[in-house]
Design a protein around this motif. Structure first.
Motif, PDB file in Angstrom:
ATOM      1  N   ASN A   1       0.574 -44.801  19.644  1.00  0.00           N
ATOM      2  CA  ASN A   1      -0.399 -43.910  18.994  1.00  0.00           C
ATOM      3  C   ASN A   1       0.200 -43.071  17.873  1.00  0.00           C
ATOM      4  N   THR A   2       1.382 -43.432  17.452  1.00  0.00           N
ATOM      5  CA  THR A   2       1.969 -42.736  16.297  1.00  0.00           C
ATOM      6  C   THR A   2       2.606 -43.751  15.368  1.00  0.00           C
ATOM      7  N   ASP A   3       2.758 -43.335  14.130  1.00  0.00           N
ATOM      8  CA  ASP A   3       3.478 -44.198  13.219  1.00  0.00           C
ATOM      9  C   ASP A   3       4.982 -43.881  13.335  1.00  0.00           C
ATOM     10  N   ALA A   4       5.763 -44.487  12.466  1.00  0.00           N
ATOM     11  CA  ALA A   4       7.223 -44.337  12.584  1.00  0.00           C
ATOM     12  C   ALA A   4       7.657 -42.889  12.372  1.00  0.00           C
ATOM     13  N   GLN A   5       6.863 -42.113  11.655  1.00  0.00           N
ATOM     14  CA  GLN A   5       7.200 -40.712  11.422  1.00  0.00           C
ATOM     15  C   GLN A   5       6.670 -39.793  12.520  1.00  0.00           C
ATOM     16  N   GLY A   6       6.018 -40.370  13.524  1.00  0.00           N
ATOM     17  CA  GLY A   6       5.480 -39.561  14.613  1.00  0.00           C
ATOM     18  C   GLY A   6       4.117 -38.987  14.323  1.00  0.00           C
ATOM     19  N   ASN A   7       3.509 -39.376  13.215  1.00  0.00           N
ATOM     20  CA  ASN A   7       2.167 -38.876  12.905  1.00  0.00           C
ATOM     21  C   ASN A   7       1.129 -39.632  13.742  1.00  0.00           C
ATOM     22  N   PRO A   8       0.218 -38.910  14.358  1.00  0.00           N
ATOM     23  CA  PRO A   8      -0.789 -39.576  15.183  1.00  0.00           C
ATOM     24  C   PRO A   8      -1.680 -40.478  14.340  1.00  0.00           C
TER      25      PRO A   8
ATOM     26  N   ASN B   1      -6.536 -32.516  16.743  1.00  0.00           N
ATOM     27  CA  ASN B   1      -5.623 -32.895  15.679  1.00  0.00           C
ATOM     28  C   ASN B   1      -6.057 -34.222  15.077  1.00  0.00           C
ATOM     29  N   ASN B   2      -7.221 -34.219  14.499  1.00  0.00           N
ATOM     30  CA  ASN B   2      -7.667 -35.414  13.809  1.00  0.00           C
ATOM     31  C   ASN B   2      -7.061 -35.418  12.416  1.00  0.00           C
ATOM     32  N   ASN B   3      -5.862 -35.941  12.383  1.00  0.00           N
ATOM     33  CA  ASN B   3      -5.168 -35.962  11.105  1.00  0.00           C
ATOM     34  C   ASN B   3      -5.847 -36.963  10.189  1.00  0.00           C
ATOM     35  N   SER B   4      -6.588 -36.456   9.230  1.00  0.00           N
ATOM     36  CA  SER B   4      -7.323 -37.343   8.337  1.00  0.00           C
ATOM     37  C   SER B   4      -6.376 -38.169   7.485  1.00  0.00           C
ATOM     38  N   ASN B   5      -5.127 -37.710   7.395  1.00  0.00           N
ATOM     39  CA  ASN B   5      -4.157 -38.470   6.613  1.00  0.00           C
ATOM     40  C   ASN B   5      -3.444 -39.526   7.451  1.00  0.00           C
ATOM     41  N   GLY B   6      -3.788 -39.556   8.747  1.00  0.00           N
ATOM     42  CA  GLY B   6      -3.127 -40.507   9.629  1.00  0.00           C
ATOM     43  C   GLY B   6      -3.518 -41.938   9.302  1.00  0.00           C
ATOM     44  N   LYS B   7      -2.675 -42.840   9.729  1.00  0.00           N
ATOM     45  CA  LYS B   7      -2.975 -44.248   9.487  1.00  0.00           C
ATOM     46  C   LYS B   7      -3.982 -44.739  10.508  1.00  0.00           C
ATOM     47  N   SER B   8      -4.741 -45.721  10.114  1.00  0.00           N
ATOM     48  CA  SER B   8      -5.833 -46.202  10.942  1.00  0.00           C
ATOM     49  C   SER B   8      -5.325 -47.005  12.128  1.00  0.00           C
ATOM     50  N   LYS B   9      -5.750 -46.581  13.311  1.00  0.00           N
ATOM     51  CA  LYS B   9      -5.388 -47.327  14.521  1.00  0.00           C
ATOM     52  C   LYS B   9      -6.007 -48.724  14.497  1.00  0.00           C
TER      53      LYS B   9
ATOM     54  N   THR C   1       9.864 -50.262  10.025  1.00  0.00           N
ATOM     55  CA  THR C   1      10.401 -51.304   9.152  1.00  0.00           C
ATOM     56  C   THR C   1      11.356 -52.247   9.880  1.00  0.00           C
ATOM     57  N   GLY C   2      12.160 -51.681  10.759  1.00  0.00           N
ATOM     58  CA  GLY C   2      13.121 -52.518  11.489  1.00  0.00           C
ATOM     59  C   GLY C   2      12.433 -53.603  12.289  1.00  0.00           C
ATOM     60  N   LYS C   3      11.440 -53.208  13.074  1.00  0.00           N
ATOM     61  CA  LYS C   3      10.697 -54.192  13.868  1.00  0.00           C
ATOM     62  C   LYS C   3       9.959 -55.162  12.951  1.00  0.00           C
ATOM     63  N   ALA C   4       9.436 -54.634  11.864  1.00  0.00           N
ATOM     64  CA  ALA C   4       8.671 -55.469  10.940  1.00  0.00           C
ATOM     65  C   ALA C   4       9.558 -56.561  10.350  1.00  0.00           C
ATOM     66  N   VAL C   5      10.749 -56.154   9.901  1.00  0.00           N
ATOM     67  CA  VAL C   5      11.667 -57.133   9.318  1.00  0.00           C
ATOM     68  C   VAL C   5      12.080 -58.161  10.369  1.00  0.00           C
ATOM     69  N   ALA C   6      12.309 -57.700  11.585  1.00  0.00           N
ATOM     70  CA  ALA C   6      12.706 -58.622  12.650  1.00  0.00           C
ATOM     71  C   ALA C   6      11.630 -59.673  12.886  1.00  0.00           C
ATOM     72  N   GLN C   7      10.384 -59.225  12.956  1.00  0.00           N
ATOM     73  CA  GLN C   7       9.291 -60.171  13.196  1.00  0.00           C
ATOM     74  C   GLN C   7       9.151 -61.137  12.020  1.00  0.00           C
ATOM     75  N   LEU C   8       9.287 -60.577  10.829  1.00  0.00           N
ATOM     76  CA  LEU C   8       9.157 -61.416   9.634  1.00  0.00           C
ATOM     77  C   LEU C   8      10.277 -62.449   9.585  1.00  0.00           C
ATOM     78  N   LEU C   9      11.518 -62.003   9.880  1.00  0.00           N
ATOM     79  CA  LEU C   9      12.657 -62.923   9.821  1.00  0.00           C
ATOM     80  C   LEU C   9      12.563 -63.985  10.911  1.00  0.00           C
ATOM     81  N   ILE C  10      12.114 -63.606  12.085  1.00  0.00           N
ATOM     82  CA  ILE C  10      11.963 -64.598  13.163  1.00  0.00           C
ATOM     83  C   ILE C  10      11.052 -65.726  12.694  1.00  0.00           C
TER      84      ILE C  10
END
Ligand SMILES: [Zn+2]
Length: 132
Positions: free
Chosen positions: A122-129, A53-61, A84-93
């Motif tokens: 090993n997955t993004d927020a949508q569960g894509n590898p 399952n080499n998802n070519s559309n997957g985001k780069s690890k 996004t939730g974790k991202a905003v938390a880190q940014l706000l901190i």
């Protein structure tokens, strides 16, 4: 002169009469028919389709990991992966502390970056590898 087997009178120079010669000639020779057993080579090769399952559309690890390591304090890697939730938390901190807590969010991002590169994440927020 007589036949050695049946005693019939025969011509000189012969050992056997015509009847006995014929009988000897017709002796059953060893019937060496070898019945070769048909070999059922029904080997079932199970063709396992290795669907990598080499998802070519997957985001780069690699990209996500490096973003976490270098820009983790701003949550860039989590924005990239959709967390996004974790991202905003880190940014706000980082921002709300005017950078005083940047070491904390940086460490958080650094750890997540390493987890991404090592495959623990090993997955993004949508569960894509993620792709390598
Ligand atoms: Zn004979």
């Amino acid at each position: 002169m007589f036949c050695k087997q049946c005693g019939k009178p025969i011509d000189d120079g012969q050992d056997l009469c015509e009847d006995c010669k014929a009988a000897n000639a017709n002796q059953n020779t060893a019937n060496n028919q070898q019945y070769s057993q048909p070999q059922n080579n029904n080997v079932n090769y199970n063709n396992y389709n290795n669907n990598n399952n080499n998802n070519s559309n997957g985001k780069s690890k690699i990209a996500a990991g490096l973003l976490g390591i270098f820009l983790g304090a701003f949550g860039v890697h989590n924005f990239y992966l959709g967390y996004t939730g974790k991202a905003v938390a880190q940014l706000l901190i980082t921002i709300l502390s005017c950078g005083f807590l940047a070491f904390a969010s940086s460490l958080w991002g650094l750890i997540e970056g390493i987890l991404i590169l090592t495959g623990s994440i090993n997955t993004d927020a949508q569960g894509n590898p993620l792709r390598d």
